[in-house]
Design a protein around this motif. Structure first.
Motif, PDB file in Angstrom:
ATOM      1  N   GLN A 227       5.410 -18.630  84.391  1.00 44.56           N
ATOM      2  CA  GLN A 227       5.705 -17.962  85.681  1.00 44.56           C
ATOM      3  C   GLN A 227       4.205 -17.694  86.324  1.00 44.56           C
ATOM      4  N   VAL A 228       3.125 -18.142  85.626  1.00 44.46           N
ATOM      5  CA  VAL A 228       1.610 -18.136  86.207  1.00 44.46           C
ATOM      6  C   VAL A 228       1.636 -19.492  87.190  1.00 44.46           C
ATOM      7  N   PHE A 229       2.098 -20.451  86.446  1.00 41.51           N
ATOM      8  CA  PHE A 229       2.037 -21.743  87.218  1.00 41.51           C
ATOM      9  C   PHE A 229       2.944 -21.701  88.444  1.00 41.51           C
TER      10      PHE A 229
ATOM     11  N   THR B 265       0.986 -11.551  83.623  1.00 44.73           N
ATOM     12  CA  THR B 265       0.772 -11.773  82.070  1.00 44.73           C
ATOM     13  C   THR B 265       0.574 -12.973  81.692  1.00 44.73           C
ATOM     14  N   VAL B 266      -0.187 -13.138  80.549  1.00 42.79           N
ATOM     15  CA  VAL B 266      -0.602 -14.710  80.207  1.00 42.79           C
ATOM     16  C   VAL B 266      -0.385 -14.460  78.568  1.00 42.79           C
ATOM     17  N   PHE B 267       0.241 -15.636  78.006  1.00 46.08           N
ATOM     18  CA  PHE B 267       0.133 -15.564  76.479  1.00 46.08           C
ATOM     19  C   PHE B 267      -0.921 -16.421  75.959  1.00 46.08           C
TER      20      PHE B 267
ATOM     21  N   THR C 108      -2.001 -11.274  76.988  1.00 44.92           N
ATOM     22  CA  THR C 108      -3.026 -10.642  77.828  1.00 44.92           C
ATOM     23  C   THR C 108      -2.705 -10.661  79.415  1.00 44.92           C
ATOM     24  N   ASP C 109      -3.508 -10.698  79.992  1.00 44.61           N
ATOM     25  CA  ASP C 109      -3.180 -10.841  81.648  1.00 44.61           C
ATOM     26  C   ASP C 109      -4.473 -11.368  82.177  1.00 44.61           C
TER      27      ASP C 109
END
Length: 534
Positions: free
Chosen positions: A485-487, A423-425, A433-434
């Motif tokens: 969390q993506v990084f 997931t991405v903000f 979004t994601d």
């Protein structure tokens, strides 16, 4: 309905799930194929039943996943029984973080899959020519010629490319004289779709193992209905027209109690095979799905593997047809998919052979060791995750493919891997979004991670517009607490950058720790074979 065109860019032979997915993917790139099938229409039988997470991700990208989910039933795991007694339970609810929106097996019949894809084709004005048989196929290095017959009328159609999605007895494969090596399992199997009087507590796939054989129960979307698959005893192997009452006694012996089928919708007996074509491409022709490989039903992999074959090939063929890439790109289809098929045949054959074995040692192992071993293994998070990644097909990677370039220090996720669902903000739009949603548009997706100034972003946008306009979509992810969390997943430390170029099939093609447009250009031109925009 006869085909009016004498020539088509792509001829797809076979309108099962693989052929329909191939057509649907080509339509996303503006390519209208001609699809023929010798059947009178789409299947009315359930056939394949399991839809894995990776297939659901493809359906989501197509925009049809909501319809699929609404008509399916999530399988919550697998329960094993030995000589009728409960054994190990492998519950998918406790698998852990597997980076997919669909951490389960969706039980959704092949017939329904076909209808969803047919609806997609209809919305895009792409018909299927039913009752149309391929009678012969020849080709040169630049063109294929197909002779077809429909309603007693013969005609010839030429095609730039031909896709053989025509099943295990593939006329395309036979016309090309491609060997289909493998073997047939000795046992004769039965398949029953019916309503059971017995009510199971939760929706688990149940596998009964016995020295008398094997029986599997798969919950179907309709309440109380199950797919039942098992092997027949030798005494019934030569009876071609078996009735339900003749099968139930042997089924009951394996299960250990009486099973009552209140409504039998479908009953067939059949042999199982494990075979693979020697090549998946010959000049202008490709093989996908069952035309390329067939195997045992262990793990519910067959239909899903065919869908992924189409998914892998379609974007490459589309770039070549649309004159965006060199034909050399098409070599990567077989290079990437043949190892997947080979590994699948090996693992499903081993698992199936073990399950069907009636040797003294095998029976001892199933009775005294297997349950304890499965309990122990399922208690390990790493093993649970490996199991799910394998069965769901989300763990398939093309790291060894020549189509990838990994220039990063990252070790967990590398070029060739499937892009994980994260997931991405979106700070700009202030909404969640994601990463997969960023890949919904046809073409490659460029994702830049790390702190960049506006001038750098402008240079990247200008580079895309001038050199790769129309097939690279661009997203920028700056550092933020909400997206940490993506990084972390991509091992991007403070002050570092990461460049991801995601292929149209949501596998990472290029990964770099720097934002180097020249290096990315060389990758696209030299490795993928993409030419600059005119």
């Amino acid at each position: 309905m006869n085909i009016s065109a004498e020539h088509t860019t792509v001829l797809i032979v076979g309108a099962g799930p693989s052929g329909l997915m191939m057509a649907a993917q080509l339509l996303r790139y503006g390519i209208q194929p001609v699809i023929i099938d010798s059947r009178q229409g789409p299947t009315s039988h359930s056939k394949a039943l399991a839809v894995q997470a990776r297939s659901l991700e493809i359906y989501r990208q197509l925009g049809v996943v909501d319809k699929v989910l609404a008509g399916g039933k999530p399988g919550k795991g697998i329960a094993f029984y030995e000589e009728g007694k409960p054994g190990a339970q492998l519950l998918l609810g406790n698998v852990g973080n597997v980076n997919t929106l669909y951490p389960y097996i969706l039980l959704y019949p092949q017939s329904s899959n076909e209808r969803v894809l047919l609806d997609y084709l209809t919305l895009n004005c792409c018909p299927v020519y039913w009752n149309t048989t391929l009678t012969s196929l020849t080709q040169t290095t630049t063109l294929a010629t197909a002779n077809i017959e429909s309603n007693g009328i013969s005609q010839t159609i030429t095609a730039d490319w031909v896709i053989g999605a025509d099943g295990a007895h593939s006329p395309v494969r036979k016309s090309l004289n491609i060997p289909f090596n493998g073997d047939t399992y000795k046992s004769l199997f039965y398949l029953i779709d019916g309503k059971l009087s017995e009510k199971f507590d939760i929706d688990l796939i149940r596998v009964f193992l016995s020295n008398k054989g094997l029986v599997g129960f798969f919950p179907m979307p309709d309440e109380g209905y199950y797919r039942i698959i098992g092997n027949l005893p030798d005494s019934l192997k030569h009876n071609e027209e078996l009735k339900l009452d003749e099968i139930l006694p042997s089924l009951n012996k394996v299960v250990g109690h009486e099973v009552t089928v209140e409504d039998c919708r479908w009953l067939i007996t059949y042999k199982l095979h494990h075979r693979m074509a020697d090549s998946f491409r010959q000049n202008r022709c490709f093989l996908i799905g069952d035309a390329a490989h067939i195997h045992s039903p262990v793990g519910g992999q067959g239909m899903n593997t065919g869908l992924q074959d189409a998914y892998n090939l379609a974007w490459k063929l589309a770039l070549v047809i649309n004159k965006k890439a060199n034909e050399s790109l098409l070599n990567s289809y077989a290079e990437e998919r043949m190892p997947v098929a080979k590994k699948l045949l090996k693992t499903t054959d081993s698992a199936f052979t073990f399950a069907m074995s009636n040797s003294f040692i095998s029976n001892l192992f199933k009775k005294y060791v297997m349950t304890r071993l499965l309990h122990f293994m399922w208690g390990k998070e790493r093993i649970r995750k490996f199991f799910f990644l394998t069965v769901s097909q989300t763990g398939i990677s093309y790291r060894e493919s020549k189509l990838n370039l990994h220039l990063s220090q990252a070790k967990t996720i590398k070029a060739g891997d499937r892009l994980p669902y994260l997931t991405v903000f979106d700070e700009k739009r202030q909404e969640e979004t994601d990463l997969h949603q960023w890949c919904f548009k046809p073409g490659f997706t460029l994702i830049l991670m790390g702190k960049l100034i506006e001038e750098d972003l402008f240079k990247v946008a200008k580079w895309i517009t001038q050199n790769h306009n129309g097939y690279i979509n661009f997203y920028y992810l700056p550092p933020s607490d909400k997206n940490q969390q993506v990084f972390d997943a991509f091992e991007v430390g403070q002050g570092q950058h990461r460049t991801l170029l995601v292929r149209p099939d949501m596998h990472i093609g290029f990964m770099n720790d720097a934002i180097d447009l020249d290096r990315m250009d060389r990758y696209l031109q030299g490795t993928v074979g993409i030419s600059h925009s005119n």
